[in-house]
Design a protein around this motif. Structure first.
Motif, short mmCIF file in Angstrom:
data_model
loop_
_atom_site.label_atom_id
_atom_site.label_comp_id
_atom_site.label_asym_id
_atom_site.label_seq_id
_atom_site.Cartn_x
_atom_site.Cartn_y
_atom_site.Cartn_z
N PRO A 66 -3.29 18.45 -1.08
CA PRO A 66 -2.25 17.66 -0.43
C PRO A 66 -1.45 16.77 -1.36
CG PRO A 66 -4.26 17.60 0.83
CD PRO A 66 -4.58 18.31 -0.42
N VAL A 67 -2.08 16.21 -2.37
CA VAL A 67 -1.35 15.31 -3.27
C VAL A 67 -0.25 16.08 -4.01
CG1 VAL A 67 -1.54 13.87 -5.33
CG2 VAL A 67 -3.26 13.73 -3.55
N CYS A 119 -1.46 10.44 3.55
CA CYS A 119 -0.23 10.86 4.25
C CYS A 119 -0.02 12.36 4.07
CB CYS A 119 0.99 10.13 3.69
SG CYS A 119 0.96 8.39 4.04
N MET A 120 -0.23 12.82 2.85
CA MET A 120 -0.03 14.25 2.56
C MET A 120 -1.00 15.13 3.34
SD MET A 120 2.54 14.83 0.80
CE MET A 120 3.46 13.44 1.34
N ILE A 121 -2.25 14.63 3.50
CA ILE A 121 -3.24 15.40 4.27
C ILE A 121 -2.74 15.55 5.71
CG2 ILE A 121 -5.57 15.30 5.28
CD1 ILE A 121 -6.46 14.05 2.55
N MET A 150 -2.84 1.17 -8.31
CA MET A 150 -2.35 2.53 -8.50
C MET A 150 -3.24 3.55 -7.77
SD MET A 150 0.06 4.30 -9.91
CE MET A 150 0.36 6.01 -10.21
N THR A 168 -3.50 6.34 -0.53
CA THR A 168 -2.65 6.26 0.67
C THR A 168 -1.71 7.46 0.74
OG1 THR A 168 -2.64 3.90 0.27
CG2 THR A 168 -1.16 4.70 1.98
N PHE A 169 -1.12 7.74 -0.44
CA PHE A 169 -0.19 8.86 -0.50
C PHE A 169 -0.90 10.17 -0.16
CE2 PHE A 169 2.32 11.95 -3.02
CZ PHE A 169 3.50 11.81 -2.31
N SER A 170 -2.12 10.33 -0.71
CA SER A 170 -2.91 11.53 -0.42
C SER A 170 -3.21 11.64 1.06
CB SER A 170 -4.24 11.51 -1.18
OG SER A 170 -4.01 11.34 -2.53
N ASN A 177 -5.19 2.92 -5.25
CA ASN A 177 -5.01 2.74 -3.81
C ASN A 177 -3.76 3.45 -3.32
OD1 ASN A 177 -7.25 1.35 -3.20
ND2 ASN A 177 -6.32 -0.69 -3.39
N LYS A 178 -2.72 3.35 -4.11
CA LYS A 178 -1.46 3.98 -3.72
C LYS A 178 -1.61 5.50 -3.65
CE LYS A 178 1.15 1.17 -6.29
NZ LYS A 178 2.16 0.91 -7.30
N ILE A 179 -2.29 6.03 -4.65
CA ILE A 179 -2.51 7.48 -4.65
C ILE A 179 -3.34 7.89 -3.44
CG2 ILE A 179 -3.66 9.39 -5.88
CD1 ILE A 179 -2.60 8.19 -8.46
N MET A 187 1.25 18.61 -2.93
CA MET A 187 2.06 19.38 -1.99
C MET A 187 3.58 19.26 -2.18
SD MET A 187 0.98 19.91 1.83
CE MET A 187 1.75 21.19 2.75
N ILE A 231 5.49 3.73 -2.71
CA ILE A 231 5.22 4.75 -3.72
C ILE A 231 6.37 4.88 -4.70
CG2 ILE A 231 3.63 6.10 -2.29
CD1 ILE A 231 6.08 7.97 -1.78
N SER A 259 0.12 17.96 5.76
CA SER A 259 -0.32 19.35 5.56
C SER A 259 -1.07 19.89 6.77
CB SER A 259 -1.17 19.48 4.30
OG SER A 259 -2.29 18.66 4.41
N GLN A 297 0.80 -1.22 0.00
CA GLN A 297 0.00 0.00 0.00
C GLN A 297 0.84 1.27 0.00
OE1 GLN A 297 -3.44 0.07 -0.33
NE2 GLN A 297 -3.02 -2.08 -0.72
N LEU A 298 1.97 1.21 0.70
CA LEU A 298 2.74 2.43 0.86
C LEU A 298 3.96 2.51 -0.05
CD1 LEU A 298 2.62 2.69 4.75
CD2 LEU A 298 1.25 3.95 3.11
N LEU A 306 4.51 9.52 -10.49
CA LEU A 306 4.28 10.62 -9.55
C LEU A 306 5.58 11.01 -8.84
CD1 LEU A 306 2.03 12.39 -8.32
CD2 LEU A 306 1.86 10.73 -6.49
N LEU A 336 1.47 20.91 9.08
CA LEU A 336 2.11 22.16 8.65
C LEU A 336 1.23 23.37 8.92
CD1 LEU A 336 3.77 21.17 5.26
CD2 LEU A 336 4.94 21.94 7.32
#
Lengths: 231, 206
Positions: free
Chosen positions: A151-152, B11-13, B1, B7-9, B3-5, A154, A13, B16, A10-11, A24, B19
């Protein structure tokens, strides 16, 4: 173990299911690379002698000369940004005391520009060195935008944001550090520095202005006003 | 893909949110002492003057503050500047009396008033943790007689350069940077006053 496998799947990337590097990630990395990793560096202004400039005067053996910094490339090289675009006039002032007995004080608050066609003077601009016209603005705008982005995206936008903020800080720092401050010039000593003026819009012909610099002899308290042409 | 986005999103949330909520980084100013610096500050020929050292509230409140991406970075350096200003004045003049306001009356007989003022306090931060950070203070030293005539005035630039650092080492690096700045600022200030012919001349007249 199952959890670890799940986390990896899952992680991960870095690579996709076909074990190819994630697009990405490539975008993020190229954004970082293209924005430039290095912190901005602005060189010191080269050593200049009081006789190097044509606009000079001598009073009581105090030699004073001044030169307007011109040319987009030249200004950008020493200030990180083209200050003339914002109507900021950048003047380099040099003073050398060749009087063997007297010392002089040049007070930065006693430096002004005089319009030859008008009576009023333009005092040295505090606004420029307070960062309201150059770096500070860039920092605020870029910083605010970076916080609000999705966020994506960011990482793609934050790094150039950091870089822009860092550049703005370097520009502001350089502007303040190069400014001519109030100083005593002892016999045989010389000083130099920059002064900044915001010219009124529609009146930006340098030749219309004259630079006034007051210097005081510390021994007899006599004040001398140097009026230098700017051409 | 997808799912990965996702998960990544996610984490970014979280990043942020961290921050935007913002932190305050209050850096510790090292207890730098001129007296521990040794030979650089040696002076066998003090100016024979009773000096009123004016350490204003504004000087003591001097700080560098930067708001960046929701975080606040803060260096409160005023008290340290006042301490070091007193230390070098003690090494340069026969007698020092401290006041905090120009209107405050002196107890003894005063020959001159020495006023340190911070003109510029600026710090840059690198674009990356390896990028260079420059911390600069420009301090004006003004020595006036009791009738407010200038005896000598100079503006001294002190600078400390260090790597910007990351979350794990930035506090240590900033502390080093402040120490470098203080060393530079006060060593230059000491030399400028010690070698001033104007102060020497005034002291001889007294």
């Amino acid at each position: 173990m199952v959890f670890l496998q799940f986390s990896y799947n899952q992680l991960n990337i870095v690579r996709d299911k076909k074990n190819h590097i994630n697009k990405l990630l490539l975008i993020i990395l190229s954004a970082i690379l293209f924005s430039g990793c290095a912190t901005m560096h602005i060189p010191d202004y080269p050593d200049t002698h009081v006789n190097d400039y044509n606009n000079r005067q001598v009073k009581d053996d105090l030699h004073l000369s001044a030169q307007v910094l011109t040319g987009k490339n030249n200004i950008t090289k020493y200030f990180g940004t083209d200050l003339s675009e914002q109507n900021i006039l950048t003047i380099h002032i040099l003073a050398e005391n060749k009087n063997s007995t007297s010392s002089f004080v040049i007070d930065k608050d006693q430096i002004s520009l005089k319009n030859k066609n008008q009576k009023d003077n333009l005092s040295r601009s505090k606004q420029v060195v307070d960062g309201e016209s150059t770096g500070g603005e860039v920092a605020t705008v870029v910083g605010f935008t970076s916080i609000l982005v999705a966020p994506v995206l960011m990482p793609v936008l934050v790094f150039p944001g950091f870089k822009a903020i860092s550049n703005a800080e370097v520009i502001e720092h350089n502007l303040k550090v190069k400014e001519l401050q109030t100083r005593t010039i002892s016999p045989g000593k010389a000083i130099n520095g920059f002064v900044y003026f915001i010219l009124p819009s529609g009146n930006s012909f340098v030749k219309d202005w004259q630079l006034l610099v007051e210097a005081t002899n510390l021994l007899n308290k006599k004040a001398y006003v140097f009026d230098l042409e700017l051409n | 893909m997808v799912n990965k986005i996702r998960t990544f999103s996610f984490c970014m949330i979280i990043i942020s949110v961290c921050l935007v909520s913002g932190c305050t980084f209050r850096y510790t100013v090292p207890d730098f002492s001129i007296q521990s610096q040794g030979g650089e500050y040696s002076n066998t020929n003090k100016f024979n003057l009773n000096v009123n050292l004016l350490l204003s509230e504004k000087l003591r409140a001097c700080k560098w503050e930067r708001k960046k991406m929701g975080d606040t970075f803060l260096i409160e350096i005023g008290d340290q500047l006042a301490k070091n200003a007193f230390e070098i004045s003690e090494l340069l003049y026969r007698n020092i009396e401290i006041t905090t306001s120009p209107n405050q009356k002196n107890i003894g007989q005063i020959d001159a008033i020495l006023t340190p003022t911070v003109l510029v306090v600026e710090r840059t931060m690198g674009a990356t943790s390896l990028g260079e950070s420059i911390f600069t203070i420009v301090m004006e030293w003004r020595l006036e007689d009791t009738d407010k005539n200038i005896i000598w005035v100079d503006s001294i630039k002190g600078e400390g350069r260090e790597k910007t650092g990351n979350n794990f080492n930035h506090k240590k690096l900033v502390s080093k940077q402040i120490e470098k700045l203080l060393k530079d600022l006060f060593s230059k200030s000491f030399s400028a006053m010690k070698e001033s012919p104007e102060i020497r001349h005034f002291a001889l007249q007294k």
